[in-house]
Scaffold this active site. Structure first.
Site, short mmCIF file in Angstrom:
data_model
loop_
_atom_site.label_atom_id
_atom_site.label_comp_id
_atom_site.label_asym_id
_atom_site.label_seq_id
_atom_site.Cartn_x
_atom_site.Cartn_y
_atom_site.Cartn_z
N HIS A 311 20.44 -41.97 40.06
CA HIS A 311 20.69 -43.21 40.72
C HIS A 311 19.59 -43.92 41.63
CE1 HIS A 311 23.38 -46.27 42.60
NE2 HIS A 311 23.82 -46.52 41.47
N ASP A 368 28.76 -42.53 35.77
CA ASP A 368 28.90 -42.54 34.34
C ASP A 368 29.16 -41.38 33.71
OD1 ASP A 368 28.74 -45.49 33.96
OD2 ASP A 368 26.71 -45.27 34.39
N1 ACO Z 1 16.50 -37.51 33.59
C1 ACO Z 1 15.32 -36.80 33.91
N2 ACO Z 1 14.60 -37.28 35.01
C2 ACO Z 1 15.03 -38.35 35.62
C3 ACO Z 1 16.01 -38.98 35.62
C4 ACO Z 1 17.13 -38.46 34.51
N3 ACO Z 1 18.32 -38.98 34.11
N4 ACO Z 1 16.26 -40.14 36.28
C5 ACO Z 1 15.29 -39.95 37.00
N5 ACO Z 1 14.45 -38.91 36.66
C6 ACO Z 1 13.13 -38.85 37.21
C7 ACO Z 1 11.90 -39.73 36.71
O1 ACO Z 1 11.61 -39.23 35.54
C8 ACO Z 1 11.18 -39.56 37.63
O2 ACO Z 1 10.29 -38.51 37.82
P1 ACO Z 1 8.74 -38.46 38.28
O3 ACO Z 1 8.69 -38.40 39.94
O4 ACO Z 1 8.16 -37.04 37.86
O5 ACO Z 1 8.09 -39.52 37.50
C9 ACO Z 1 12.06 -39.63 39.01
O6 ACO Z 1 13.29 -38.66 38.71
C10 ACO Z 1 12.53 -40.78 39.64
O7 ACO Z 1 13.16 -41.74 38.66
P2 ACO Z 1 13.09 -43.15 38.69
O8 ACO Z 1 13.05 -43.68 37.37
O9 ACO Z 1 11.77 -43.59 39.57
O10 ACO Z 1 14.39 -43.59 39.43
P3 ACO Z 1 14.71 -44.79 39.46
O11 ACO Z 1 15.60 -45.26 40.71
O12 ACO Z 1 13.97 -46.05 39.01
O13 ACO Z 1 15.89 -44.87 38.22
C11 ACO Z 1 17.96 -44.57 37.09
C12 ACO Z 1 17.13 -44.72 38.64
C13 ACO Z 1 17.45 -45.74 36.19
C14 ACO Z 1 19.47 -44.57 37.13
C15 ACO Z 1 17.37 -43.16 36.48
O14 ACO Z 1 17.68 -42.06 37.33
C16 ACO Z 1 17.79 -42.91 35.06
O15 ACO Z 1 17.13 -43.51 34.08
N6 ACO Z 1 19.08 -42.40 35.10
C17 ACO Z 1 19.64 -42.19 33.54
C18 ACO Z 1 20.34 -43.36 33.12
C19 ACO Z 1 21.73 -43.37 33.77
O16 ACO Z 1 22.35 -42.55 33.90
N7 ACO Z 1 22.02 -44.66 34.41
C20 ACO Z 1 23.17 -45.03 35.01
C21 ACO Z 1 22.76 -45.28 36.36
S1 ACO Z 1 24.32 -45.55 37.25
C22 ACO Z 1 24.82 -47.15 37.02
O17 ACO Z 1 23.91 -48.05 36.84
C23 ACO Z 1 26.21 -47.72 37.11
#
Ligand code: ACO
Length: 438
Positions: A311, A368
Protein backbone atom coordinates in the site's frame (compact mmCIF):
# COMPACT_ATOMS: atom_id res chain seq x y z
CA UNK A 1 -9.54 25.75 7.48
CA UNK A 2 -5.78 25.65 6.75
CA UNK A 3 -4.85 29.06 8.15
CA UNK A 4 -5.37 28.16 11.81
CA UNK A 5 -2.87 25.28 11.42
CA UNK A 6 0.16 27.45 10.63
CA UNK A 7 2.47 26.69 13.56
CA UNK A 8 4.66 29.79 13.38
CA UNK A 9 7.70 27.51 12.79
CA UNK A 10 9.69 28.01 9.57
CA UNK A 11 11.67 25.59 7.43
CA UNK A 12 14.72 27.04 5.71
CA UNK A 13 15.86 26.29 2.19
CA UNK A 14 19.06 27.52 0.58
CA UNK A 15 19.16 27.81 -3.20
CA UNK A 16 21.82 29.60 -5.29
CA UNK A 17 23.27 31.05 -2.07
CA UNK A 18 20.01 32.61 -0.85
CA UNK A 19 18.14 31.24 2.18
CA UNK A 20 14.34 31.20 2.09
CA UNK A 21 11.94 30.63 4.97
CA UNK A 22 8.94 28.39 4.37
CA UNK A 23 5.97 28.22 6.79
CA UNK A 24 5.28 24.95 8.62
CA UNK A 25 1.72 23.61 8.92
CA UNK A 26 0.72 21.09 11.62
CA UNK A 27 -2.52 19.09 11.30
CA UNK A 28 -4.91 18.04 14.09
CA UNK A 29 -3.17 14.68 14.57
CA UNK A 30 0.33 16.17 14.36
CA UNK A 31 1.18 15.56 10.68
CA UNK A 32 3.59 18.22 9.43
CA UNK A 33 3.89 19.98 6.09
CA UNK A 34 6.12 22.64 4.60
CA UNK A 35 4.06 25.23 2.72
CA UNK A 36 5.74 25.69 -0.65
CA UNK A 37 2.95 27.62 -2.36
CA UNK A 38 5.21 30.65 -2.83
CA UNK A 39 8.28 28.59 -3.82
CA UNK A 40 8.27 29.18 -7.57
CA UNK A 41 7.32 32.83 -7.40
CA UNK A 42 10.11 33.57 -4.88
CA UNK A 43 12.87 31.16 -5.99
CA UNK A 44 12.09 30.14 -9.61
CA UNK A 45 12.23 26.47 -8.56
CA UNK A 46 9.45 23.89 -8.48
CA UNK A 47 9.42 20.60 -6.52
CA UNK A 48 9.57 17.22 -8.26
CA UNK A 49 7.43 14.45 -6.72
CA UNK A 50 6.29 11.77 -9.20
CA UNK A 51 3.37 9.82 -7.78
CA UNK A 52 2.84 12.63 -5.23
CA UNK A 53 4.52 10.56 -2.49
CA UNK A 54 5.26 13.74 -0.45
CA UNK A 55 2.78 16.22 -1.80
CA UNK A 56 -0.25 17.46 0.15
CA UNK A 57 -2.84 18.67 -2.35
CA UNK A 58 -5.37 20.00 0.17
CA UNK A 59 -6.35 20.13 3.82
CA UNK A 60 -9.27 17.89 4.75
CA UNK A 61 -11.43 17.20 7.81
CA UNK A 62 -12.85 13.90 6.52
CA UNK A 63 -10.41 11.03 7.11
CA UNK A 64 -7.26 10.57 9.13
CA UNK A 65 -4.88 7.72 8.51
CA UNK A 66 -1.52 6.89 9.96
CA UNK A 67 0.22 4.39 7.71
CA UNK A 68 3.06 3.70 10.14
CA UNK A 69 0.76 2.78 13.03
CA UNK A 70 -2.14 1.37 10.99
CA UNK A 71 -4.77 3.86 12.21
CA UNK A 72 -7.82 4.92 10.22
CA UNK A 73 -10.69 7.17 11.30
CA UNK A 74 -13.59 8.93 9.57
CA UNK A 75 -14.49 12.36 11.00
CA UNK A 76 -12.68 11.39 14.22
CA UNK A 77 -14.34 7.98 14.74
CA UNK A 78 -12.16 4.85 14.67
CA UNK A 79 -12.88 2.54 11.73
CA UNK A 80 -13.15 -0.42 14.13
CA UNK A 81 -16.05 1.22 16.03
CA UNK A 82 -17.86 2.27 12.87
CA UNK A 83 -17.51 -1.17 11.25
CA UNK A 84 -18.70 -2.88 14.44
CA UNK A 85 -21.67 -0.69 15.35
CA UNK A 86 -22.98 1.29 12.36
CA UNK A 87 -24.94 0.67 9.19
CA UNK A 88 -23.46 1.84 5.89
CA UNK A 89 -26.17 4.50 5.64
CA UNK A 90 -25.12 6.00 9.01
CA UNK A 91 -21.48 6.10 7.87
CA UNK A 92 -22.44 7.59 4.50
CA UNK A 93 -24.28 10.34 6.41
CA UNK A 94 -21.26 10.85 8.67
CA UNK A 95 -18.87 11.23 5.73
CA UNK A 96 -21.08 13.61 3.75
CA UNK A 97 -22.48 15.68 6.65
CA UNK A 98 -19.58 15.58 9.15
CA UNK A 99 -21.46 14.08 12.13
CA UNK A 100 -23.18 10.80 12.93
CA UNK A 101 -26.94 11.19 12.36
CA UNK A 102 -29.48 11.38 15.16
CA UNK A 103 -32.30 8.78 14.83
CA UNK A 104 -34.48 11.50 13.24
CA UNK A 105 -31.76 12.52 10.75
CA UNK A 106 -31.07 8.88 9.89
CA UNK A 107 -34.79 8.33 9.30
CA UNK A 108 -35.09 11.25 6.92
CA UNK A 109 -31.82 10.37 5.07
CA UNK A 110 -33.01 6.75 4.70
CA UNK A 111 -36.37 7.96 3.38
CA UNK A 112 -34.56 10.10 0.78
CA UNK A 113 -32.51 7.07 -0.27
CA UNK A 114 -35.77 5.15 -0.68
CA UNK A 115 -37.37 7.99 -2.68
CA UNK A 116 -34.50 8.28 -5.14
CA UNK A 117 -33.88 4.59 -5.78
CA UNK A 118 -35.69 4.44 -9.13
CA UNK A 119 -33.93 5.30 -12.39
CA UNK A 120 -35.56 7.47 -15.04
CA UNK A 121 -37.09 4.98 -17.51
CA UNK A 122 -35.13 6.59 -20.39
CA UNK A 123 -31.91 5.65 -18.58
CA UNK A 124 -32.98 2.03 -18.50
CA UNK A 125 -32.83 1.93 -22.32
CA UNK A 126 -29.13 2.82 -22.11
CA UNK A 127 -28.39 -0.61 -20.67
CA UNK A 128 -29.58 -2.20 -23.95
CA UNK A 129 -26.87 -0.33 -25.85
CA UNK A 130 -24.01 -2.08 -24.06
CA UNK A 131 -22.71 -5.40 -25.41
CA UNK A 132 -23.68 -8.35 -23.18
CA UNK A 133 -20.13 -8.84 -21.90
CA UNK A 134 -19.49 -5.14 -21.17
CA UNK A 135 -17.33 -4.49 -18.10
CA UNK A 136 -19.63 -3.43 -15.22
CA UNK A 137 -17.22 -0.60 -14.30
CA UNK A 138 -17.56 0.82 -17.85
CA UNK A 139 -21.35 0.71 -17.52
CA UNK A 140 -21.27 2.27 -14.04
CA UNK A 141 -18.99 5.11 -15.07
CA UNK A 142 -21.06 5.93 -18.19
CA UNK A 143 -24.40 5.72 -16.41
CA UNK A 144 -23.25 7.96 -13.55
CA UNK A 145 -21.99 10.55 -16.00
CA UNK A 146 -25.33 10.45 -17.82
CA UNK A 147 -27.13 11.32 -14.54
CA UNK A 148 -25.89 14.88 -15.04
CA UNK A 149 -28.13 15.20 -18.10
CA UNK A 150 -31.19 13.98 -16.17
CA UNK A 151 -30.56 16.06 -13.04
CA UNK A 152 -28.78 19.26 -14.11
CA UNK A 153 -29.32 21.03 -10.77
CA UNK A 154 -25.84 22.55 -10.66
CA UNK A 155 -26.49 26.20 -9.95
CA UNK A 156 -23.89 28.87 -9.21
CA UNK A 157 -23.75 27.43 -5.71
CA UNK A 158 -24.23 23.67 -6.05
CA UNK A 159 -23.74 23.27 -2.30
CA UNK A 160 -27.37 24.45 -2.00
CA UNK A 161 -28.41 21.15 -3.58
CA UNK A 162 -25.68 18.91 -2.24
CA UNK A 163 -27.93 16.95 0.19
CA UNK A 164 -30.27 16.17 -2.65
CA UNK A 165 -27.47 15.26 -5.08
CA UNK A 166 -25.67 13.12 -2.49
CA UNK A 167 -28.79 11.12 -1.58
CA UNK A 168 -29.71 10.74 -5.23
CA UNK A 169 -26.28 9.43 -6.17
CA UNK A 170 -25.89 7.07 -3.20
CA UNK A 171 -29.32 5.64 -3.92
CA UNK A 172 -29.18 5.44 -7.71
CA UNK A 173 -25.66 4.03 -7.99
CA UNK A 174 -26.91 0.98 -6.09
CA UNK A 175 -29.76 0.55 -8.61
CA UNK A 176 -27.42 1.08 -11.58
CA UNK A 177 -25.01 -1.55 -10.21
CA UNK A 178 -27.75 -4.14 -9.71
CA UNK A 179 -29.40 -3.42 -13.09
CA UNK A 180 -26.06 -3.75 -14.92
CA UNK A 181 -25.69 -7.23 -13.40
CA UNK A 182 -29.22 -8.26 -14.36
CA UNK A 183 -28.67 -6.99 -17.92
CA UNK A 184 -25.37 -8.86 -18.19
CA UNK A 185 -27.22 -12.05 -17.19
CA UNK A 186 -30.08 -11.35 -19.62
CA UNK A 187 -32.50 -11.46 -16.65
CA UNK A 188 -35.49 -9.17 -16.04
CA UNK A 189 -34.74 -6.12 -13.91
CA UNK A 190 -35.83 -6.17 -10.27
CA UNK A 191 -36.96 -2.73 -9.11
CA UNK A 192 -36.00 -1.23 -5.74
CA UNK A 193 -38.32 -1.72 -2.78
CA UNK A 194 -39.27 0.84 -0.14
CA UNK A 195 -39.51 -1.66 2.69
CA UNK A 196 -35.92 -2.90 2.53
CA UNK A 197 -32.78 -1.42 4.06
CA UNK A 198 -30.03 -0.07 1.78
CA UNK A 199 -27.99 -3.29 1.60
CA UNK A 200 -30.98 -5.66 1.65
CA UNK A 201 -32.51 -3.67 -1.20
CA UNK A 202 -29.32 -4.00 -3.25
CA UNK A 203 -29.10 -7.76 -2.62
CA UNK A 204 -32.76 -8.17 -3.56
CA UNK A 205 -32.27 -6.26 -6.83
CA UNK A 206 -29.24 -8.45 -7.59
CA UNK A 207 -30.61 -11.88 -6.72
CA UNK A 208 -34.40 -11.87 -6.76
CA UNK A 209 -35.90 -13.52 -9.85
CA UNK A 210 -39.38 -14.45 -11.09
CA UNK A 211 -38.54 -18.13 -10.64
CA UNK A 212 -36.68 -17.91 -7.33
CA UNK A 213 -37.68 -15.15 -4.90
CA UNK A 214 -34.75 -13.83 -2.87
CA UNK A 215 -34.83 -14.29 0.88
CA UNK A 216 -32.94 -11.58 2.74
CA UNK A 217 -30.21 -13.16 4.87
CA UNK A 218 -29.19 -11.06 7.88
CA UNK A 219 -25.64 -12.46 7.93
CA UNK A 220 -25.14 -11.37 4.32
CA UNK A 221 -26.70 -7.95 4.94
CA UNK A 222 -24.46 -7.39 7.97
CA UNK A 223 -21.23 -8.31 6.17
CA UNK A 224 -22.15 -6.17 3.17
CA UNK A 225 -22.73 -3.18 5.49
CA UNK A 226 -19.30 -3.80 7.02
CA UNK A 227 -17.51 -4.06 3.67
CA UNK A 228 -19.10 -0.86 2.36
CA UNK A 229 -18.19 1.00 5.58
CA UNK A 230 -14.57 -0.15 5.35
CA UNK A 231 -14.35 1.21 1.81
CA UNK A 232 -16.14 4.50 2.66
CA UNK A 233 -13.14 6.82 2.40
CA UNK A 234 -9.39 6.72 2.37
CA UNK A 235 -8.29 10.35 2.03
CA UNK A 236 -6.28 11.35 -1.07
CA UNK A 237 -6.06 7.99 -2.91
CA UNK A 238 -5.97 7.84 -6.71
CA UNK A 239 -9.75 7.89 -7.33
CA UNK A 240 -10.51 10.52 -4.67
CA UNK A 241 -7.73 12.75 -5.96
CA UNK A 242 -9.24 12.26 -9.43
CA UNK A 243 -12.65 13.40 -8.17
CA UNK A 244 -11.00 16.47 -6.61
CA UNK A 245 -8.84 17.24 -9.64
CA UNK A 246 -11.74 17.01 -12.11
CA UNK A 247 -13.93 18.95 -9.66
CA UNK A 248 -11.30 21.66 -9.32
CA UNK A 249 -12.26 22.76 -12.83
CA UNK A 250 -15.76 23.30 -11.37
CA UNK A 251 -17.23 20.22 -13.04
CA UNK A 252 -20.57 18.86 -11.84
CA UNK A 253 -20.66 16.17 -9.14
CA UNK A 254 -21.93 13.36 -11.39
CA UNK A 255 -19.13 13.83 -13.97
CA UNK A 256 -16.51 13.94 -11.18
CA UNK A 257 -17.81 10.73 -9.61
CA UNK A 258 -17.79 9.10 -13.04
CA UNK A 259 -14.09 10.06 -13.38
CA UNK A 260 -13.42 8.65 -9.89
CA UNK A 261 -15.06 5.36 -10.90
CA UNK A 262 -12.74 5.15 -13.92
CA UNK A 263 -9.67 5.72 -11.74
CA UNK A 264 -10.86 3.09 -9.26
CA UNK A 265 -11.11 0.54 -12.08
CA UNK A 266 -7.30 0.14 -12.30
CA UNK A 267 -5.79 -3.14 -11.02
CA UNK A 268 -3.31 -1.19 -8.86
CA UNK A 269 -6.25 0.50 -7.12
CA UNK A 270 -9.84 -0.79 -6.70
CA UNK A 271 -9.45 -3.39 -9.45
CA UNK A 272 -7.12 -5.30 -7.14
CA UNK A 273 -10.00 -7.12 -5.37
CA UNK A 274 -10.94 -8.81 -8.65
CA UNK A 275 -7.28 -9.47 -9.52
CA UNK A 276 -6.74 -11.15 -6.12
CA UNK A 277 -9.53 -13.68 -6.64
CA UNK A 278 -8.40 -14.32 -10.23
CA UNK A 279 -4.87 -14.95 -8.94
CA UNK A 280 -6.14 -17.30 -6.19
CA UNK A 281 -8.36 -19.15 -8.69
CA UNK A 282 -5.37 -19.61 -11.01
CA UNK A 283 -3.25 -20.97 -8.15
CA UNK A 284 -6.09 -23.33 -7.17
CA UNK A 285 -6.55 -24.56 -10.78
CA UNK A 286 -2.82 -25.23 -11.02
CA UNK A 287 -2.84 -27.43 -7.90
CA UNK A 288 -2.58 -24.88 -5.08
CA UNK A 289 1.17 -24.21 -5.16
CA UNK A 290 1.38 -20.47 -4.43
CA UNK A 291 5.18 -20.44 -4.08
CA UNK A 292 5.69 -19.79 -7.81
CA UNK A 293 3.60 -16.61 -7.51
CA UNK A 294 5.64 -15.41 -4.55
CA UNK A 295 8.87 -16.15 -6.42
CA UNK A 296 7.61 -14.25 -9.49
CA UNK A 297 6.57 -11.28 -7.32
CA UNK A 298 10.10 -11.12 -5.92
CA UNK A 299 11.85 -11.37 -9.28
CA UNK A 300 12.97 -7.84 -10.28
CA UNK A 301 12.86 -8.86 -13.98
CA UNK A 302 9.22 -9.97 -13.77
CA UNK A 303 6.54 -7.21 -13.70
CA UNK A 304 4.18 -9.57 -11.80
CA UNK A 305 3.03 -8.31 -8.38
CA UNK A 306 1.37 -10.23 -5.60
CA UNK A 307 -1.98 -8.47 -5.72
CA UNK A 308 -3.60 -7.72 -2.37
CA UNK A 309 -0.22 -6.84 -0.82
CA UNK A 310 1.39 -3.47 -0.38
CA UNK A 311 0.00 0.00 0.00
CA UNK A 312 1.25 3.47 -0.77
CA UNK A 313 0.51 4.69 2.76
CA UNK A 314 0.35 1.66 5.09
CA UNK A 315 3.76 0.39 6.06
CA UNK A 316 2.19 -1.99 8.59
CA UNK A 317 -1.10 -3.94 8.63
CA UNK A 318 -3.94 -2.12 6.92
CA UNK A 319 -6.52 -1.87 9.78
CA UNK A 320 -9.29 -2.63 7.29
CA UNK A 321 -7.71 -5.92 6.23
CA UNK A 322 -7.69 -7.22 9.83
CA UNK A 323 -11.44 -6.52 10.14
CA UNK A 324 -12.13 -8.03 6.72
CA UNK A 325 -10.11 -11.16 7.47
CA UNK A 326 -12.16 -11.78 10.63
CA UNK A 327 -15.42 -11.01 8.79
CA UNK A 328 -14.36 -13.46 6.09
CA UNK A 329 -13.88 -16.27 8.63
CA UNK A 330 -17.17 -15.42 10.37
CA UNK A 331 -19.32 -15.18 7.26
CA UNK A 332 -17.95 -18.33 5.61
CA UNK A 333 -18.56 -20.25 8.85
CA UNK A 334 -22.11 -18.82 9.21
CA UNK A 335 -22.93 -19.71 5.59
CA UNK A 336 -21.16 -23.10 5.96
CA UNK A 337 -18.86 -22.47 3.01
CA UNK A 338 -15.45 -24.09 2.82
CA UNK A 339 -13.70 -22.07 0.11
CA UNK A 340 -10.32 -23.48 -0.99
CA UNK A 341 -9.33 -19.94 -2.03
CA UNK A 342 -9.50 -18.84 1.64
CA UNK A 343 -7.05 -21.60 2.58
CA UNK A 344 -4.67 -20.56 -0.19
CA UNK A 345 -4.98 -16.89 0.82
CA UNK A 346 -4.10 -17.68 4.43
CA UNK A 347 -1.10 -19.77 3.36
CA UNK A 348 0.13 -16.93 1.15
CA UNK A 349 -0.28 -14.39 3.95
CA UNK A 350 1.60 -16.62 6.39
CA UNK A 351 4.47 -17.18 3.93
CA UNK A 352 4.69 -13.52 2.91
CA UNK A 353 4.76 -12.17 6.47
CA UNK A 354 7.87 -14.31 7.08
CA UNK A 355 9.57 -13.57 3.77
CA UNK A 356 12.50 -11.13 3.87
CA UNK A 357 11.57 -9.49 0.53
CA UNK A 358 8.10 -8.49 1.77
CA UNK A 359 9.23 -7.72 5.34
CA UNK A 360 11.98 -5.35 4.15
CA UNK A 361 9.55 -3.50 1.90
CA UNK A 362 6.77 -3.36 4.53
CA UNK A 363 4.33 -5.22 2.30
CA UNK A 364 1.26 -6.40 4.26
CA UNK A 365 -2.18 -7.60 3.11
CA UNK A 366 -4.29 -4.65 2.01
CA UNK A 367 -8.07 -4.11 2.01
CA UNK A 368 -8.45 -6.09 -1.21
CA UNK A 369 -6.80 -9.33 -0.13
CA UNK A 370 -9.77 -10.94 1.65
CA UNK A 371 -12.72 -8.83 0.45
CA UNK A 372 -13.13 -10.78 -2.82
CA UNK A 373 -13.48 -14.07 -0.94
CA UNK A 374 -16.42 -12.59 1.00
CA UNK A 375 -18.00 -11.27 -2.18
CA UNK A 376 -17.68 -14.75 -3.75
CA UNK A 377 -19.30 -16.29 -0.69
CA UNK A 378 -22.33 -13.99 -0.91
CA UNK A 379 -22.76 -14.58 -4.64
CA UNK A 380 -21.33 -11.38 -6.15
CA UNK A 381 -19.71 -12.24 -9.52
CA UNK A 382 -15.99 -11.50 -9.82
CA UNK A 383 -16.37 -8.75 -12.42
CA UNK A 384 -18.68 -6.86 -10.02
CA UNK A 385 -16.14 -6.70 -7.16
CA UNK A 386 -14.79 -3.30 -8.14
CA UNK A 387 -18.35 -2.01 -8.56
CA UNK A 388 -18.90 -3.01 -4.91
CA UNK A 389 -15.82 -0.99 -3.97
CA UNK A 390 -17.29 1.99 -5.84
CA UNK A 391 -20.60 1.66 -3.93
CA UNK A 392 -18.67 1.85 -0.67
CA UNK A 393 -16.33 4.67 -1.73
CA UNK A 394 -19.11 6.88 -3.13
CA UNK A 395 -19.93 8.79 0.12
CA UNK A 396 -16.21 9.55 0.53
CA UNK A 397 -15.95 10.91 -3.01
CA UNK A 398 -19.04 13.08 -2.44
CA UNK A 399 -17.65 14.37 0.87
CA UNK A 400 -14.37 15.35 -0.83
CA UNK A 401 -16.15 17.05 -3.73
CA UNK A 402 -18.27 19.03 -1.27
CA UNK A 403 -15.26 19.96 0.88
CA UNK A 404 -13.25 21.03 -2.16
CA UNK A 405 -16.10 23.17 -3.49
CA UNK A 406 -16.37 24.94 -0.14
CA UNK A 407 -12.61 25.44 0.39
CA UNK A 408 -11.52 29.12 0.37
CA UNK A 409 -8.03 27.91 -0.72
CA UNK A 410 -9.49 26.18 -3.79
CA UNK A 411 -7.52 26.62 -7.04
CA UNK A 412 -7.86 24.69 -10.27
CA UNK A 413 -5.53 21.65 -10.06
CA UNK A 414 -2.63 22.17 -12.42
CA UNK A 415 0.72 20.51 -11.63
CA UNK A 416 3.93 21.66 -13.30
CA UNK A 417 6.63 19.59 -14.97
CA UNK A 418 10.30 19.61 -15.92
CA UNK A 419 10.49 19.65 -19.71
CA UNK A 420 13.10 17.19 -21.06
CA UNK A 421 12.19 17.18 -24.79
CA UNK A 422 14.15 18.70 -27.71
CA UNK A 423 15.28 22.31 -27.45
CA UNK A 424 13.65 24.81 -29.78
CA UNK A 425 14.63 23.95 -33.38
CA UNK A 426 13.97 25.31 -36.88
CA UNK A 427 10.68 24.29 -38.51
CA UNK A 428 11.09 22.21 -41.70
CA UNK A 429 8.24 22.49 -44.28
CA UNK A 430 6.66 19.14 -45.25
CA UNK A 431 8.13 19.05 -48.77
CA UNK A 432 11.69 19.44 -47.45
CA UNK A 433 11.44 16.87 -44.60
CA UNK A 434 13.73 13.82 -44.70
CA UNK A 435 14.61 11.23 -42.04
CA UNK A 436 17.84 13.18 -41.47
CA UNK A 437 16.36 16.65 -40.84
CA UNK A 438 13.26 15.86 -38.66
N1 ACO B 1 4.26 -7.59 -4.88
C1 ACO B 1 5.62 -7.59 -5.01
N2 ACO B 1 6.39 -6.50 -4.82
C2 ACO B 1 5.78 -5.35 -4.48
C3 ACO B 1 4.38 -5.28 -4.29
C4 ACO B 1 3.62 -6.45 -4.49
N3 ACO B 1 2.29 -6.45 -4.34
N4 ACO B 1 4.04 -4.02 -3.95
C5 ACO B 1 5.19 -3.32 -3.92
N5 ACO B 1 6.24 -4.13 -4.22
C6 ACO B 1 7.66 -3.77 -4.21
C7 ACO B 1 8.03 -2.99 -5.45
O1 ACO B 1 8.45 -3.85 -6.51
C8 ACO B 1 9.16 -2.12 -4.92
O2 ACO B 1 10.30 -2.94 -4.82
P1 ACO B 1 11.79 -2.31 -5.11
O3 ACO B 1 11.97 -1.31 -4.01
O4 ACO B 1 12.68 -3.47 -5.06
O5 ACO B 1 11.69 -1.67 -6.47
C9 ACO B 1 8.71 -1.80 -3.50
O6 ACO B 1 7.86 -2.90 -3.11
C10 ACO B 1 7.93 -0.50 -3.36
O7 ACO B 1 6.85 -0.55 -4.30
P2 ACO B 1 6.24 0.73 -5.02
O8 ACO B 1 5.65 0.32 -6.32
O9 ACO B 1 7.24 1.83 -5.02
O10 ACO B 1 5.11 1.13 -4.01
P3 ACO B 1 3.91 2.11 -4.32
O11 ACO B 1 3.59 2.78 -3.05
O12 ACO B 1 4.21 2.99 -5.50
O13 ACO B 1 2.72 1.14 -4.77
C11 ACO B 1 0.89 -0.33 -4.68
C12 ACO B 1 1.68 0.74 -3.94
C13 ACO B 1 0.47 0.17 -6.06
C14 ACO B 1 -0.40 -0.62 -3.89
C15 ACO B 1 1.75 -1.62 -4.77
O14 ACO B 1 2.07 -2.11 -3.49
C16 ACO B 1 1.08 -2.72 -5.59
O15 ACO B 1 1.19 -2.71 -6.82
N6 ACO B 1 0.34 -3.67 -4.93
C17 ACO B 1 -0.36 -4.69 -5.66
C18 ACO B 1 -1.69 -4.15 -6.17
C19 ACO B 1 -2.68 -3.94 -5.07
O16 ACO B 1 -2.90 -4.82 -4.22
N7 ACO B 1 -3.35 -2.78 -5.10
C20 ACO B 1 -4.38 -2.42 -4.12
C21 ACO B 1 -3.88 -1.35 -3.22
S1 ACO B 1 -5.10 -0.94 -2.02
C22 ACO B 1 -6.18 0.07 -2.86
O17 ACO B 1 -5.86 0.78 -3.76
C23 ACO B 1 -7.56 0.03 -2.43
Amino acid sequence: MLEKHFSGEKATLTLDGTTYELPVIIGTEGEKAVDIRALRSTTGYITMDSGFMNTGSCSSAITFLDGEQGILSYRGYGIEDLAESCSFVEVAYLLVHGNLPTPKELGSFSRMLGEFAMLHENMIHFFDGFPPNAAPMAILSSMVNSLSSFYPEMTNNPLENIDLMAARLISKVRTIAAFSYKKSMGHPLVYPRHDLSYCANFLNMMFDSPVRPYEVNDVVVAVLNKLLILHGDHEQNCSTSTVRLVGSARVNLYACISAGISALWGPLHGGANQAVVEMLERIHREGGDYRRCIARAKDPKDPFRLVGFGHRVYKTHDPRSRIIKKACDDVLAALRIDDPLLHIAKEIEEAVLKDEYFVERHLYPNVDFYSGIIYRAIGIPTDMFTVMFALGRLPGWIAHWKEMWDDPNWRIGRPRQIYVGPRRRPFVPLKERTLENV
